[in-house]
Design a protein around this motif. Structure first.
Motif, mmCIF file in Angstrom:
data_model
loop_
_atom_site.group_PDB
_atom_site.id
_atom_site.type_symbol
_atom_site.label_atom_id
_atom_site.label_comp_id
_atom_site.label_asym_id
_atom_site.label_seq_id
_atom_site.Cartn_x
_atom_site.Cartn_y
_atom_site.Cartn_z
ATOM 1 N N SER A 1 3.533 3.814 -9.472
ATOM 2 C CA SER A 1 2.489 2.738 -10.328
ATOM 3 C C SER A 1 3.371 1.614 -10.324
ATOM 4 O O SER A 1 4.364 1.635 -10.798
ATOM 5 N N ALA B 1 0.612 -1.137 0.014
ATOM 6 C CA ALA B 1 -0.065 0.124 0.239
ATOM 7 C C ALA B 1 0.783 1.342 -0.122
ATOM 8 O O ALA B 1 0.413 2.151 -0.509
ATOM 9 N N GLN B 2 1.937 1.188 0.931
ATOM 10 C CA GLN B 2 3.004 2.321 0.669
ATOM 11 C C GLN B 2 3.550 2.616 -0.499
ATOM 12 O O GLN B 2 3.547 3.819 -0.956
ATOM 13 N N GLU C 1 1.030 4.124 -2.963
ATOM 14 C CA GLU C 1 0.756 5.561 -2.807
ATOM 15 C C GLU C 1 1.582 6.682 -3.677
ATOM 16 O O GLU C 1 1.134 7.497 -3.839
ATOM 17 N N VAL C 2 2.950 5.946 -3.759
ATOM 18 C CA VAL C 2 3.877 7.014 -4.421
ATOM 19 C C VAL C 2 4.246 6.614 -5.812
ATOM 20 O O VAL C 2 4.932 7.279 -6.461
#
Length: 124
Positions: free
Chosen positions: A108, A101-102, A105-106
């Motif tokens: 692709s 998930a982390q 978030e930043v």
């Protein structure tokens, strides 16, 4: 007639589970030192490694080997790092999901790219 125990002999259970701060509600970290280990047998290096491991796992997602590597990078011996990490009661699958998930978030990732990244980080 059976006598009930007196209040002075009954003990109330004490929870030893530590819940992470509100910013990471899905992470529950149990005591790092297993209850069967005698505190006097724990070295100061082990105690410090335990504290560092707990702090890391509360703020970031780690794989087991990734956390050991981080502690070694911080200057702890391999033995102390393993002692600390093995004493944690961590759901490593949840840590992998948190790490994924982390990353998402930043960046692709394709599914396979994300899996490869997690494996590179020390996943199973």
């Amino acid at each position: 007639m059976v006598a009930s125990p007196s209040p002075s002999t009954t003990k109330s259970p004490i929870s030893s589970t530590y819940l992470a701060p509100a910013s990471t509600p899905s992470v529950a970290v149990a005591p790092a030192v297993a209850p069967t280990r005698v505190q006097s047998q724990v070295s100061s290096g082990q105690r410090n490694a335990v504290r560092a491991a707990q702090q890391y796992i509360e703020v970031m997602a780690f794989s087991r080997s990734g956390l050991i590597d981080q502690l070694e990078y911080d200057g702890f011996s391999t033995e102390d790092a393993r002692y600390a990490v093995d004493g944690l009661q961590v759901d490593w699958n949840r840590q992998a999901a948190r790490s994924a998930a982390q990353y998402l978030e930043v960046m692709s990732f394709s599914l396979w790219g994300l899996i490869e990244q997690l494996e590179y980080d020390g996943g199973p």
